[in-house]
Motif scaffolding. Sequence first.
Motif, PDB file in Angstrom:
ATOM      1  N   GLY A  29       0.841  -1.270  -0.110  1.00  0.00           N
ATOM      2  CA  GLY A  29       0.162  -0.036   0.083  1.00  0.00           C
ATOM      3  C   GLY A  29       0.904   1.348  -0.044  1.00  0.00           C
ATOM      4  O   GLY A  29       1.518   1.466  -0.766  1.00  0.00           O
ATOM      5  N   VAL A  30       0.605   2.064   1.225  1.00  0.00           N
ATOM      6  CA  VAL A  30       1.296   3.561   0.988  1.00  0.00           C
ATOM      7  C   VAL A  30       2.734   3.211   1.168  1.00  0.00           C
ATOM      8  O   VAL A  30       3.475   4.257   1.226  1.00  0.00           O
ATOM      9  CB  VAL A  30       0.699   4.313   1.996  1.00  0.00           C
ATOM     10  CG1 VAL A  30      -0.808   4.608   1.761  1.00  0.00           C
ATOM     11  CG2 VAL A  30       0.679   3.862   3.385  1.00  0.00           C
ATOM     12  N   PHE A  31       3.206   2.139   1.815  1.00  0.00           N
ATOM     13  CA  PHE A  31       4.376   1.943   2.026  1.00  0.00           C
ATOM     14  C   PHE A  31       5.426   1.573   0.619  1.00  0.00           C
ATOM     15  O   PHE A  31       6.726   1.584   0.798  1.00  0.00           O
ATOM     16  CB  PHE A  31       4.866   0.694   2.957  1.00  0.00           C
ATOM     17  CG  PHE A  31       4.421   0.848   4.272  1.00  0.00           C
ATOM     18  CD1 PHE A  31       3.930   1.940   4.656  1.00  0.00           C
ATOM     19  CD2 PHE A  31       4.579  -0.178   5.428  1.00  0.00           C
ATOM     20  CE1 PHE A  31       3.280   2.210   6.156  1.00  0.00           C
ATOM     21  CE2 PHE A  31       4.081  -0.005   6.519  1.00  0.00           C
ATOM     22  CZ  PHE A  31       3.526   1.220   6.867  1.00  0.00           C
ATOM     23  N   GLU A  32       4.671   1.482  -0.397  1.00  0.00           N
ATOM     24  CA  GLU A  32       5.319   0.865  -1.682  1.00  0.00           C
ATOM     25  C   GLU A  32       6.325   1.811  -2.152  1.00  0.00           C
ATOM     26  O   GLU A  32       6.159   3.140  -2.155  1.00  0.00           O
ATOM     27  CB  GLU A  32       4.355   0.719  -2.778  1.00  0.00           C
ATOM     28  CG  GLU A  32       3.412  -0.634  -2.558  1.00  0.00           C
ATOM     29  CD  GLU A  32       4.168  -1.783  -3.153  1.00  0.00           C
ATOM     30  OE1 GLU A  32       5.172  -1.748  -4.270  1.00  0.00           O
ATOM     31  OE2 GLU A  32       3.743  -2.895  -2.728  1.00  0.00           O
ATOM     32  N   GLY A  33       7.569   1.280  -2.482  1.00  0.00           N
ATOM     33  CA  GLY A  33       8.752   2.161  -2.938  1.00  0.00           C
ATOM     34  C   GLY A  33       9.125   3.102  -2.011  1.00  0.00           C
ATOM     35  O   GLY A  33      10.159   3.786  -2.352  1.00  0.00           O
ATOM     36  N   LYS A  34       8.986   2.851  -0.708  1.00  0.00           N
ATOM     37  CA  LYS A  34       9.653   3.664   0.168  1.00  0.00           C
ATOM     38  C   LYS A  34      10.547   2.770   1.333  1.00  0.00           C
ATOM     39  O   LYS A  34      10.209   1.509   1.364  1.00  0.00           O
ATOM     40  CB  LYS A  34       8.768   4.330   1.252  1.00  0.00           C
ATOM     41  CG  LYS A  34       7.835   5.171   0.496  1.00  0.00           C
ATOM     42  CD  LYS A  34       6.888   6.145   1.363  1.00  0.00           C
ATOM     43  CE  LYS A  34       5.874   6.910   0.394  1.00  0.00           C
ATOM     44  NZ  LYS A  34       6.620   7.912  -0.204  1.00  0.00           N
ATOM     45  N   MET A  76       5.693   8.937   7.629  1.00  0.00           N
ATOM     46  CA  MET A  76       4.370   8.442   8.592  1.00  0.00           C
ATOM     47  C   MET A  76       4.410   7.992   9.624  1.00  0.00           C
ATOM     48  O   MET A  76       4.292   6.802   9.639  1.00  0.00           O
ATOM     49  CB  MET A  76       3.418   7.804   7.133  1.00  0.00           C
ATOM     50  CG  MET A  76       4.367   6.627   6.609  1.00  0.00           C
ATOM     51  SD  MET A  76       3.296   5.764   5.197  1.00  0.00           S
ATOM     52  CE  MET A  76       3.686   6.850   3.666  1.00  0.00           C
ATOM     53  N   PRO A  77       5.453   8.466  10.622  1.00  0.00           N
ATOM     54  CA  PRO A  77       5.549   7.814  11.712  1.00  0.00           C
ATOM     55  C   PRO A  77       4.564   7.301  12.433  1.00  0.00           C
ATOM     56  O   PRO A  77       4.531   6.152  13.252  1.00  0.00           O
ATOM     57  CB  PRO A  77       6.440   8.743  12.584  1.00  0.00           C
ATOM     58  CG  PRO A  77       5.888  10.290  12.149  1.00  0.00           C
ATOM     59  CD  PRO A  77       5.559   9.660  10.667  1.00  0.00           C
ATOM     60  N   GLU A  78       3.236   7.847  12.699  1.00  0.00           N
ATOM     61  CA  GLU A  78       2.182   7.368  13.339  1.00  0.00           C
ATOM     62  C   GLU A  78       1.568   5.944  12.684  1.00  0.00           C
ATOM     63  O   GLU A  78       1.220   5.037  13.283  1.00  0.00           O
ATOM     64  CB  GLU A  78       0.929   8.144  13.254  1.00  0.00           C
ATOM     65  CG  GLU A  78       1.342   9.567  13.906  1.00  0.00           C
ATOM     66  CD  GLU A  78       1.858  10.447  12.776  1.00  0.00           C
ATOM     67  OE1 GLU A  78       2.157  10.232  11.674  1.00  0.00           O
ATOM     68  OE2 GLU A  78       2.221  11.849  13.058  1.00  0.00           O
ATOM     69  N   ILE A  79       1.693   5.735  11.414  1.00  0.00           N
ATOM     70  CA  ILE A  79       1.236   4.457  10.607  1.00  0.00           C
ATOM     71  C   ILE A  79       2.125   3.469  11.221  1.00  0.00           C
ATOM     72  O   ILE A  79       1.634   2.249  11.291  1.00  0.00           O
ATOM     73  CB  ILE A  79       1.105   4.749   9.074  1.00  0.00           C
ATOM     74  CG1 ILE A  79      -0.105   5.623   8.898  1.00  0.00           C
ATOM     75  CG2 ILE A  79       0.858   3.276   8.454  1.00  0.00           C
ATOM     76  CD1 ILE A  79      -0.312   6.164   7.422  1.00  0.00           C
ATOM     77  N   VAL A  80       3.553   3.706  11.000  1.00  0.00           N
ATOM     78  CA  VAL A  80       4.533   2.805  11.204  1.00  0.00           C
ATOM     79  C   VAL A  80       4.281   2.436  12.579  1.00  0.00           C
ATOM     80  O   VAL A  80       4.623   1.099  12.989  1.00  0.00           O
ATOM     81  CB  VAL A  80       6.168   3.385  11.115  1.00  0.00           C
ATOM     82  CG1 VAL A  80       7.118   2.324  11.610  1.00  0.00           C
ATOM     83  CG2 VAL A  80       6.235   3.671   9.515  1.00  0.00           C
ATOM     84  N   GLU A  81       4.299   3.284  13.682  1.00  0.00           N
ATOM     85  CA  GLU A  81       4.000   2.931  15.028  1.00  0.00           C
ATOM     86  C   GLU A  81       2.736   1.796  15.016  1.00  0.00           C
ATOM     87  O   GLU A  81       2.941   0.771  15.855  1.00  0.00           O
ATOM     88  CB  GLU A  81       3.615   4.067  15.767  1.00  0.00           C
ATOM     89  CG  GLU A  81       3.630   3.684  17.424  1.00  0.00           C
ATOM     90  CD  GLU A  81       3.364   4.934  18.129  1.00  0.00           C
ATOM     91  OE1 GLU A  81       3.194   4.752  19.483  1.00  0.00           O
ATOM     92  OE2 GLU A  81       3.488   6.156  17.749  1.00  0.00           O
TER      93      GLU A  81
END
Length: 199
Positions: free
Chosen positions: A89-94, A103-108
């Motif tokens: 999803g939004v992590f693609e390519g990163k 996006m630290p909140e999502i990673v947490e």
Amino acid sequence: MKVILIRHTESIGNKQKVYAGKTDFDLTETGLLQMKKVVTQLAKMIDSTSNYTLYSSPLRRCTALSEEIELFTGATKKIESRLHETNFGVFEGKSYADLLKEMPEIVEKWNEDLLNFQIPNGESLKQCAERVNVFVREMTAINEDIIVVTHGGIMKLLLLNFLHLDLNQFWKFYTGNGCIIEIEYNDGFGFLKNIIQHN
């Protein structure tokens, strides 16, 4: 039932150390060299009289290898969408460093529940495991020898499934680029026969 699981060789996404699920990265020069080593090793493992069915993820980094395997096995690859890598999803390519900045909140939230947290616009590990589980159930019902060319995460999910291990064991296995895992599965019991790393 003989099962051979193979991870694709090094892709551009691997070299960049980014999350690459649905992104269709090509292989690197190293990946092309690794591919020759994988095919050579596989040819030593497979008996000339064996009759394997070949399954491949639809992404180019997998089909490139499966096409090479076709040449010496005589098998025609079957493209299987359930062997697709996890959709990040939004992590693609990163990279992970990118994610911590952007996006630290999502990673947490993800780190708090790595099994069940669904990445925005993507999948959770549990969702990914469910589609892999259905594939394995179908394969064991057919009970034929198979070669599966897929991705690192999917390879681990397949391994857990054939060995009847809990999803929590996911992080206890390393599947490098070009890794080959050999499993014997008979009468509902699977055991790990061989692991070969190529990186």
